[in-house]
Design an enzyme around this catalytic site. Structure first.
Site, mmCIF file in Angstrom:
data_model
loop_
_atom_site.group_PDB
_atom_site.id
_atom_site.type_symbol
_atom_site.label_atom_id
_atom_site.label_comp_id
_atom_site.label_asym_id
_atom_site.label_seq_id
_atom_site.Cartn_x
_atom_site.Cartn_y
_atom_site.Cartn_z
ATOM 1 N N GLY A 175 0.771 -1.533 -0.255
ATOM 2 C CA GLY A 175 -0.199 -0.185 -0.144
ATOM 3 C C GLY A 175 0.998 1.564 0.037
ATOM 4 O O GLY A 175 0.617 2.148 0.782
ATOM 5 N N ALA A 198 3.057 2.760 -5.307
ATOM 6 C CA ALA A 198 2.447 1.385 -6.220
ATOM 7 C C ALA A 198 1.239 0.974 -6.377
ATOM 8 O O ALA A 198 0.539 0.970 -7.283
ATOM 9 C CB ALA A 198 3.187 1.005 -6.552
ATOM 10 N N VAL A 223 9.462 8.634 -0.259
ATOM 11 C CA VAL A 223 9.743 9.523 -0.980
ATOM 12 C C VAL A 223 9.513 9.246 -2.099
ATOM 13 O O VAL A 223 8.600 8.523 -2.459
ATOM 14 C CB VAL A 223 12.545 9.564 -0.777
ATOM 15 C CG1 VAL A 223 12.343 9.824 0.530
ATOM 16 C CG2 VAL A 223 12.404 8.250 -0.924
ATOM 17 N N ALA A 225 8.965 13.868 -6.563
ATOM 18 C CA ALA A 225 8.809 14.752 -7.963
ATOM 19 C C ALA A 225 8.296 14.087 -9.226
ATOM 20 O O ALA A 225 8.395 12.429 -9.321
ATOM 21 C CB ALA A 225 10.196 14.844 -8.291
ATOM 22 N N LYS A 235 5.717 22.173 -11.373
ATOM 23 C CA LYS A 235 6.911 21.426 -11.910
ATOM 24 C C LYS A 235 7.270 22.358 -13.340
ATOM 25 O O LYS A 235 6.569 20.957 -14.248
ATOM 26 C CB LYS A 235 7.228 20.345 -11.061
ATOM 27 C CG LYS A 235 8.637 19.927 -11.870
ATOM 28 C CD LYS A 235 9.219 18.480 -11.435
ATOM 29 C CE LYS A 235 10.536 17.725 -12.275
ATOM 30 N NZ LYS A 235 10.408 16.224 -11.637
ATOM 31 N N PRO A 274 12.934 20.659 -19.962
ATOM 32 C CA PRO A 274 12.045 21.901 -19.129
ATOM 33 C C PRO A 274 10.812 20.244 -20.193
ATOM 34 O O PRO A 274 11.070 20.536 -21.203
ATOM 35 C CB PRO A 274 11.787 22.550 -20.612
ATOM 36 C CG PRO A 274 12.890 22.434 -21.997
ATOM 37 C CD PRO A 274 13.827 21.762 -21.367
ATOM 38 N N LEU A 308 8.759 -0.635 -7.004
ATOM 39 C CA LEU A 308 10.339 -0.819 -7.038
ATOM 40 C C LEU A 308 10.395 -2.392 -6.934
ATOM 41 O O LEU A 308 11.254 -3.171 -6.786
ATOM 42 C CB LEU A 308 10.374 -0.315 -5.272
ATOM 43 C CG LEU A 308 9.730 1.153 -5.159
ATOM 44 C CD1 LEU A 308 10.545 1.859 -3.830
ATOM 45 C CD2 LEU A 308 10.853 2.018 -6.103
ATOM 46 N N THR A 364 11.507 9.489 -12.255
ATOM 47 C CA THR A 364 11.173 8.870 -13.519
ATOM 48 C C THR A 364 10.004 7.333 -12.623
ATOM 49 O O THR A 364 9.322 6.587 -13.639
ATOM 50 C CB THR A 364 11.579 7.696 -14.603
ATOM 51 O OG1 THR A 364 13.222 7.744 -13.959
ATOM 52 C CG2 THR A 364 11.767 9.078 -15.955
ATOM 53 N N ILE A 370 7.519 7.136 -11.105
ATOM 54 C CA ILE A 370 6.524 7.471 -10.222
ATOM 55 C C ILE A 370 5.675 7.210 -11.536
ATOM 56 O O ILE A 370 4.324 6.142 -12.009
ATOM 57 C CB ILE A 370 5.408 8.573 -9.524
ATOM 58 C CG1 ILE A 370 6.132 8.152 -8.421
ATOM 59 C CG2 ILE A 370 4.056 8.511 -9.480
ATOM 60 C CD1 ILE A 370 5.211 9.907 -7.696
HETATM 61 C C1 LIG Z 1 16.303 7.802 -2.555
HETATM 62 C C2 LIG Z 1 14.183 7.685 -3.487
HETATM 63 C C3 LIG Z 1 14.136 9.194 -4.640
HETATM 64 C C4 LIG Z 1 13.208 8.803 -4.763
HETATM 65 N N1 LIG Z 1 12.515 9.766 -5.389
HETATM 66 C C5 LIG Z 1 10.958 9.755 -6.477
HETATM 67 C C6 LIG Z 1 10.836 10.756 -7.025
HETATM 68 O O1 LIG Z 1 10.826 12.114 -6.911
HETATM 69 N N2 LIG Z 1 10.087 10.687 -7.756
HETATM 70 C C7 LIG Z 1 9.580 9.403 -8.307
HETATM 71 O O2 LIG Z 1 8.593 8.692 -9.193
HETATM 72 N N3 LIG Z 1 10.279 8.296 -7.318
HETATM 73 C C8 LIG Z 1 10.853 8.891 -6.787
HETATM 74 N N4 LIG Z 1 11.170 7.522 -6.217
HETATM 75 C C9 LIG Z 1 10.138 6.234 -6.114
HETATM 76 C C10 LIG Z 1 9.361 6.322 -5.439
HETATM 77 O O3 LIG Z 1 9.237 6.694 -4.025
HETATM 78 C C11 LIG Z 1 8.633 5.235 -5.751
HETATM 79 O O4 LIG Z 1 8.988 4.502 -6.705
HETATM 80 C C12 LIG Z 1 6.903 4.646 -5.161
HETATM 81 O O5 LIG Z 1 7.264 5.048 -3.190
HETATM 82 C C13 LIG Z 1 7.023 3.724 -4.762
HETATM 83 O O6 LIG Z 1 6.996 2.647 -4.145
HETATM 84 P P1 LIG Z 1 6.746 1.304 -3.507
HETATM 85 O O7 LIG Z 1 5.007 1.475 -3.465
HETATM 86 O O8 LIG Z 1 6.585 0.750 -5.167
HETATM 87 O O9 LIG Z 1 6.825 0.434 -2.393
HETATM 88 P P2 LIG Z 1 6.784 0.625 -1.219
HETATM 89 O O10 LIG Z 1 6.691 2.218 -1.000
HETATM 90 O O11 LIG Z 1 8.104 0.805 -0.327
HETATM 91 O O12 LIG Z 1 5.471 -0.154 -0.147
HETATM 92 C C14 LIG Z 1 5.985 -1.505 -0.414
HETATM 93 C C15 LIG Z 1 4.261 -1.475 0.506
HETATM 94 O O13 LIG Z 1 4.396 -3.332 0.574
HETATM 95 C C16 LIG Z 1 4.180 -3.752 1.895
HETATM 96 N N5 LIG Z 1 4.684 -4.253 1.865
HETATM 97 C C17 LIG Z 1 5.986 -5.416 2.212
HETATM 98 N N6 LIG Z 1 5.911 -6.611 2.834
HETATM 99 C C18 LIG Z 1 5.124 -6.713 2.738
HETATM 100 C C19 LIG Z 1 4.757 -7.546 3.738
HETATM 101 N N7 LIG Z 1 5.265 -9.231 3.982
HETATM 102 N N8 LIG Z 1 3.235 -7.935 3.648
HETATM 103 C C20 LIG Z 1 2.360 -7.368 3.828
HETATM 104 N N9 LIG Z 1 2.478 -6.294 3.290
HETATM 105 C C21 LIG Z 1 4.288 -5.552 2.927
HETATM 106 C C22 LIG Z 1 4.384 -2.003 2.808
HETATM 107 O O14 LIG Z 1 3.850 -2.332 3.536
HETATM 108 C C23 LIG Z 1 4.124 -1.023 2.130
HETATM 109 O O15 LIG Z 1 3.006 -0.526 2.032
HETATM 110 C C24 LIG Z 1 12.564 7.438 -5.092
HETATM 111 C C25 LIG Z 1 12.909 6.573 -4.467
HETATM 112 C C26 LIG Z 1 14.195 6.269 -3.919
HETATM 113 C C27 LIG Z 1 14.562 5.095 -2.959
#
Ligand SMILES: Cc1cc2nc3c(=O)[nH]c(=O)nc-3n(C[C@H](O)[C@H](O)[C@H](O)COP(=O)(O)OP(=O)(O)OC[C@H]3O[C@@H](n4cnc5c(N)ncnc54)[C@H](O)[C@@H]3O)c2cc1C
Length: 510
Positions: free
Chosen positions: A20, A23, A54, A57, A85, A103, A341, A352, A354
């Site tokens: 949650g 993504a 995090v 952007a 932006k 841009p 991720l 890129t 999101i």
């Molecule tokens: C340093 C950094 C900077 C970034 N900056 C940008 C940016 O500027 N612009 C941009 O577009 N993107 C950026 N990103 C990427 C962006 O943060 C992610 O693409 C976005 O937040 C999506 O993350 P996610 O939902 O895939 O994973 P997460 O946010 O890690 O969510 C994972 C979910 O899975 C759940 N989960 C995991 N294991 C289990 C389990 N065993 N049981 C139940 N639930 C579980 C967690 O509870 C959580 O809800 C950045 C990333 C990093 C590391």
């Protein structure tokens, strides 16, 4: 829970989203909105694990995503404390002391088969005095002046030639989408997944088991579990293609601070001795981070360098994050689709991630399978997503490789490393006559490549011969007129902060 009687050939009745974060909730909100009543959707997340949080952007594509979900822009901006932006400022990349803006939008004002920068190159190569190319981009000029207004919808207007995205508080976007997804029928389950069950006959995923023993069955699983890649990586063992030899940054330290400078309508990416630093101004604070290579810099030194560079007092403890550049060989394997991720990571240099989440969701909705075993949809999905990753990878590598910096081992490494053939070919074509390889699909268009090539000091030797067709005097006059028109339009726009205050101010303080 009743046993699901589906076989691989029957329809998809239960969709399970694991995770949650941004993504997971983007996927859930889009699926229940755009494919209503097509299946039951359950999202499982664990508050004790939390989200990356995090990712502040974005790219302009997010506007289309939000629009399709019926999201009101002003309400969304206020709720996520967002700012506008217009692009990304790159400082110290090609050489220390230089900066340019990539841009969202075009250089020039369309109307010709020949790319605008070709006319500009023709004059430069003939030693004719012309304004900087920046002055022919509405997006760059609005950003440089810290102004903002919505683009004009009339394509005849010069004010239609820029696009925009958002900078927002990443911890607020997922909850915002959650409310919408739940309203439209998504069910949320809190709990940590501790086991995954597979169909004995074909190896597809059958169910996930939570810590308290709850068993959740599904026909299709969307893995949004973050870097852990619980289903795609851990359970299905989909191999990870490691790209760290081209993109060696593998850590980040992030810290928000009070804003003391302008709330700029752009993200800044400032090159550092072992990577780069972001600055992302929101309504209530400024996000900062140093993305670096742990081979070239210690965590402690990165943290100190970041704290020394930020503009205001930090308002939280610095957070350390580890990652590896690359992607799963396939984002869709068996009956599991990795989004976010869980499917791969490319550092946030061009914001890129999101976008990649959105691309995965869009492709999934277009190709939504009518059975568990749907090879043809899966192959097409993987082709689209692989291509998105590969093109973004090349674009990112360009920023590192096209540099004259010799001030650190990190820059020596990226400047001299072998680059992918796909990028080497693009670079050769641009160097020769300013040609930008055109894509039918994919994220970055011509103007983005032109901005980065020229911004990082790749100057073509020649130009497109079609740019020689009009008389030189007419081209000079057209360019001067355009630059003057842009200057006048920008001067009439409100300041960025004033625009936000009027249209989408957050309701409460942090
Ligand atoms: C340093 C950094 C900077 C970034 N900056 C940008 C940016 O500027 N612009 C941009 O577009 N993107 C950026 N990103 C990427 C962006 O943060 C992610 O693409 C976005 O937040 C999506 O993350 P996610 O939902 O895939 O994973 P997460 O946010 O890690 O969510 C994972 C979910 O899975 C759940 N989960 C995991 N294991 C289990 C389990 N065993 N049981 C139940 N639930 C579980 C967690 O509870 C959580 O809800 C950045 C990333 C990093 C590391």
């Amino acid at each position: 829970m009743a046993t699901n009687a589906n076989t691989r050939g029957q329809s998809i009745e239960k969709v399970v989203v694991v995770g949650g974060g941004t993504a997971g909730w983007m996927a859930a909100a889009a699926l229940v909105t755009l494919l209503p009543n097509a299946f039951e959707l359950t999202l499982i997340e664990s508050e004790s694990i939390g989200i990356v949080g995090v990712g502040e952007a974005t790219l302009p594509h997010i506007r289309a995503f939000n629009e399709r979900l019926g999201i009101d822009e002003a309400e969304f901006m206020a709720a996520t404390r967002g700012t506008f932006k217009l692009g990304i400022e790159f400082a110290d990349w090609g050489a220390i002391g230089e900066s340019y803006i990539h841009p969202f939008g075009t250089f020039g004002h369309g109307g010709s088969d020949v790319n605008f920068h070709q006319y500009w190159l023709r004059l430069k190569q003939a030693s004719v005095a012309v304004p900087d190319l920046d002055r022919m981009s509405m997006g760059v000029m609005v950003a440089r002046e810290n102004r903002f207004a919505l683009p004009d919808r009339d394509p005849a207007s010069i004010a239609s030639t820029f696009g925009y995205a958002y900078q927002f508080d990443a911890t607020l976007y997922a909850p915002y989408l959650r409310a919408r997804a739940e309203q439209r029928g998504a069910t949320r389950l809190e709990g940590r997944i501790v086991a995954v069950e597979r169909h004995p006959e074909d190896g597809d995923i059958r169910a996930v088991i939570l810590e308290d023993g709850t068993r959740v069955e599904g026909d299709l699983f969307i893995d949004c579990s973050g870097f852990r890649s619980l289903l795609l990586g851990e359970t299905l063992a989909e191999p990870f293609e490691d790209w760290s030899h081209w993109l060696p940054c593998d850590r980040a330290v992030a810290v928000p601070c009070r804003t003391s400078g302008e709330i700029t309508p752009y993200t800044s990416a400032i090159a550092m001795p072992a990577g780069w630093r972001w600055r992302i101004p929101l309504q209530h604070r400024t996000g900062n981070g140093y993305v670096y290579s742990s081979t070239h810099l210690s965590d402690e030194a990165a943290r100190d360098a970041l704290l020394a560079a930020i503009e205001g007092a930090p308002i939280a403890e610095p957070r350390m994050l580890r990652f590896k550049a690359g992607r799963r060989r396939h984002s869709w394997a068996r009956n599991c689709i990795g989004i976010g991720l869980a499917s791969g990571f490319l550092e946030p240099l061009e914001s890129t991630s999101i976008y990649l989440v959105q691309a995965g969701i869009t492709a999934l909705i277009e190709l939504f399978p009518d059975r568990r075993d749907s090879k043809i949809d899966r192959d097409e999905f993987n082709r689209l997503i692989d291509m998105e990753y590969d093109r973004i990878r090349d674009f990112l590598i360009l920023h590192y490789h096209a540099t004259t910096r010799t001030d650190s081992a990190f820059w020596d490494h990226v400047r001299t490393m072998t680059i992918p053939d796909t990028l080497a070919e693009k670079l050769d074509l641009f160097r020769r006559r300013g040609r930008v390889v055109k894509y039918r699909e994919g994220v970055f268009l011509d103007a983005s490549w032109v901005a980065v090539y020229l911004g990082q000091g790749i100057i073509p030797a020649g130009h497109d011969l079609r740019a020689d067709a009009p008389p030189a005097g007419a081209v000079v006059r057209a360019i001067d007129t355009l630059a003057d028109e842009i200057t006048a339009r920008v001067a009439a726009m409100p300041g960025h902060a004033a625009f936000i205050a009027r249209h989408c101010a957050m309701r409460d303080a942090a």
